[in-house]
Design a protein around this motif. Structure first.
Motif, mmCIF file in Angstrom:
data_model
loop_
_atom_site.group_PDB
_atom_site.id
_atom_site.type_symbol
_atom_site.label_atom_id
_atom_site.label_comp_id
_atom_site.label_asym_id
_atom_site.label_seq_id
_atom_site.Cartn_x
_atom_site.Cartn_y
_atom_site.Cartn_z
ATOM 1 N N MET A 1 5.151 17.100 20.676
ATOM 2 C CA MET A 1 3.948 16.253 20.573
ATOM 3 C C MET A 1 3.346 16.011 21.945
ATOM 4 N N VAL B 1 1.607 19.027 23.073
ATOM 5 C CA VAL B 1 0.328 19.213 22.396
ATOM 6 C C VAL B 1 -0.743 18.386 23.085
ATOM 7 N N LEU C 1 -4.050 19.585 25.175
ATOM 8 C CA LEU C 1 -5.402 19.130 24.828
ATOM 9 C C LEU C 1 -6.105 18.580 26.056
ATOM 10 N N ILE D 1 -0.309 23.908 24.018
ATOM 11 C CA ILE D 1 -0.378 23.331 22.667
ATOM 12 C C ILE D 1 0.444 24.176 21.714
#
Lengths: 105, 512
Positions: free
Chosen positions: A1, A4, A8, A27
């Motif tokens: 997570m 990710v 981003l 990601i």
């Protein structure tokens, strides 16, 4: 997570095209790790029937197959994006996202 | 071999393998390549039609890969573990749209693309894109959806950017690829979340298990984001005008079909996967996004000076109409009033109309560019003197897109207007406003490019390109004059698949 979100962030705030691609890869790695983690079984063994000991708990094979597929697809998309970045660099002599834009709107 | 049972997988496999063989034939001779393409395209179109006939007459078709018998969806434990293709009326409808668009696009490309400008590449990528779109339409499996999503992404971006000697194409392709890949990763993350929670990937099985927990909601948000990114709905639309503007014309109509397939996947997720835990707020979100899309895109179209980008914004605004129609249906699906079904029918009918009308426009723009060497509205003018047919086709397409009565855009937009009026009058007022804006935009474009004194000499347009445009123009007229026939026989079953077909879909796969 975390990976990710980090990816981003790179995607949104980096202007260098190669760094954008790296952001996407980050990601993707985060997602792949998550996929592998969903298949984890406590004290599991490799999901190969031939060598598995009797009544052993096997790790789920599906997520691993999915991750492999996703890695292969990721390789293809990365190669394509980097190829486009190379072509853009050949035309514009820069990889700065702010300078290459001819198209807007 | 039992052809009807194997038709769904063959419809995907034939173009997929045929595409990879295409460059090999081209190495030998280019007429061999053309013959092979005709063979592959013909076979794929025939298989798609066969699947559609089966679905419309018999019912939902399922095909299990690697099972002893294609209809065996479940393993002995009663668990769908294999990859399953599930084709219901909506999937078959989407398959027909892609077949129409691809065949017309290849006919157009025959004379539009020059041999030394990567014609083999463009045809190969086009066939691959077609295979990916059919895969997305026919799959009954979430991970397969992701795989075909990426197949279409890669093929589509290749089509946008293969003309590497110009700088604009690769730039648009890079932008598009970033959006598609991030969208794809969102979808993959959602799939991983759902797999982590329920341990299955089959759409029907998941749909039955789904309980509407927090994880499910996060997964839904990710799926919505990823699929809308690819569909080009407004906050995420920035790639669409670039890609539509820079890709060669025959590729653009494939890209339009590609956005529609992505919308199809979105509807499949919203209605079939999340149909059991449907929430009106999701419907309202879709309605809001649809309205935003059609308004913003129509407003952006007003200021464009490039004919290609102008039509591209028109195409983006049409996505808004589809979202609005189906969103209205989703909002009221719990109570099932009659206008909800009309709204979904309008939204789905609009997909077909959009493929015909916007395809016609993009092909006409391609013809203009080929004939006169420019797309700049400031430099064009008086093309109507030389390109009579193209002028007529552009006029027909733009009137259809703006929703002028005897043409096809009117038929589906009327259904969307009247049903969204019943939900909230403001929605239909906004939709009509956007239509009027589009009409103004296309009047400006038509006047600027085709009317007035002759500013530059135009080459005649090759006959195959005119024939391809003529087929779509006939479609525009026929769909506008006889909408009831199409709605009753093709659109109504497809809309019903969303409206109340969920149980049938689950039964077809899970058998109870």
């Amino acid at each position: 997570m975390v990976l990710v979100l980090l990816g981003l962030w790179a995607l949104l705030f980096r202007r260098n095209l190669v760094k954008v691609v790296i952001g996407i890869k980050i990601i993707e790695n985060g997602v792949n790790l998550y996929l592998v983690a969903t298949g984890y079984v406590h004290k599991g063994v490799v999901p190969i029937y031939t060598y598995a000991p009797q009544d052993a708990a096997m790790v789920l094979p599906t997520p691993q197959a999915l991750t492999l597929t996703s890695i292969v697809i990721g390789l293809a998309t990365t190669a394509l994006m980097l190829a486009f970045a190379v072509v853009i660099h050949r035309h514009k002599k820069t990889l700065d996202g702010r300078k290459v834009t001819e198209l807007s709107g | 071999m039992n052809l009807t049972a194997h038709a769904p997988i063959l419809a995907i496999a034939v173009p997929l393998l045929g595409a990879f063989a295409l460059p090999l034939w081209a190495k030998l001779h280019r007429s061999l390549r053309d013959g092979w393409l005709v063979l592959v395209a013909g076979a794929t179109a025939a298989l798609t039609a066969l699947v559609a006939v089966q679905v419309y007459t018999v019912g939902i078709q399922v095909y299990t890969l690697g099972a002893a018998w294609p209809r065996d969806t479940l393993t002995p434990g009663g668990f769908p573990i294999r990859i399953i293709l599930t084709v219901d009326a909506l999937s078959a409808f989407m398959g027909l749209i892609t077949a129409l668009v691809a065949v017309v696009g290849f006919a157009y490309a025959w004379r539009y693309l020059k041999e030394d400008e990567g014609k083999t590449l463009a045809l190969t990528l086009g066939t691959l894109l077609w295979a990916g779109m059919l895969g997305m339409a026919f799959t009954g499996d979430l991970f397969n959806l992701f795989v075909f999503f990426e197949v279409t992404s890669i093929a589509a971006c290749g089509l946008v950017g293969y003309r590497t000697w110009a700088s604009r194409g690769p730039e648009a392709a890079f932008k598009t690829m970033v959006m598609y890949t991030v969208g794809g990763l969102f979808v993959l993350l959602a799939i991983a979340l759902l797999y982590g929670e329920y341990g299955a990937l089959n759409l029907a099985y998941l749909a039955r298990q789904l309980s509407g927990s927090l994880i499910d909601r996060i997964a839904l948000a990710l799926l919505l984001g990823g699929l809308l990114m690819k569909a080009g709905a407004v906050p995420l639309h920035m790639w669409a005008p670039d890609a539509y503007g820079e890709a060669p014309a025959q590729a653009v109509i494939l890209l339009v079909a590609n956005t529609q397939i992505s919308l199809y996947a979105l509807f499949r997720v919203l209605f079939t996967l999340y149909g059991g835990v449907a929430d009106p707020s999701v419907g309202w979100l879709v309605v809001a996004l649809g309205t935003l899309t059609l308004l913003v895109a129509a407003l952006m179209a007003v200021v464009q000076l490039d004919l290609g980008r102008l039509v591209a914004f028109g195409a983006v605004s049409q996505i808004g109409y589809m979202l609005l129609g189906v969103g209205v249906g989703l909002t009221v699906i719990a109570a099932r009033p009659a206008y909800g079904l009309v709204a979904i029918q309008g939204g789905i009918f609009h997909m077909l109309n959009d493929a015909a009308a916007i395809g016609l426009l993009f092909l006409a723009v391609g013809a203009v560019e080929k004939a006169s060497g420019s797309r700049n509205l400031g430099a064009l003018g008086g093309l109507g003197h030389d390109l009579r047919w193209t002028t007529g086709f552009f006029l027909l397409g733009s009137l259809a897109l703006a929703g002028i009565p005897p043409l096809n855009g009117f038929a589906s937009k009327l259904m969307i207007y009247q049903s969204s009026f019943l939900l909230s009058p403001i929605l239909s007022a906004l939709a009509i406003l956007a239509s009027i804006l589009l009409l103004a935009v296309f009047v400006k474009a038509f006047q600027g490019a085709f009317l007035g004194p002759r500013l530059r000499k135009a080459e005649p347009v090759p006959v195959p390109m005119l024939v391809a445009m003529g087929v779509l123009a006939l479609g525009v007229l026929a769909l506008g004059l006889f909408p009831e026939l199409v709605v009753r026989h093709l659109v109504a079953p497809a809309a019903d698949a969303l409206w109340r077909g969920r149980d049938l879909y689950l039964q077809a796969v899970l058998g109870r």
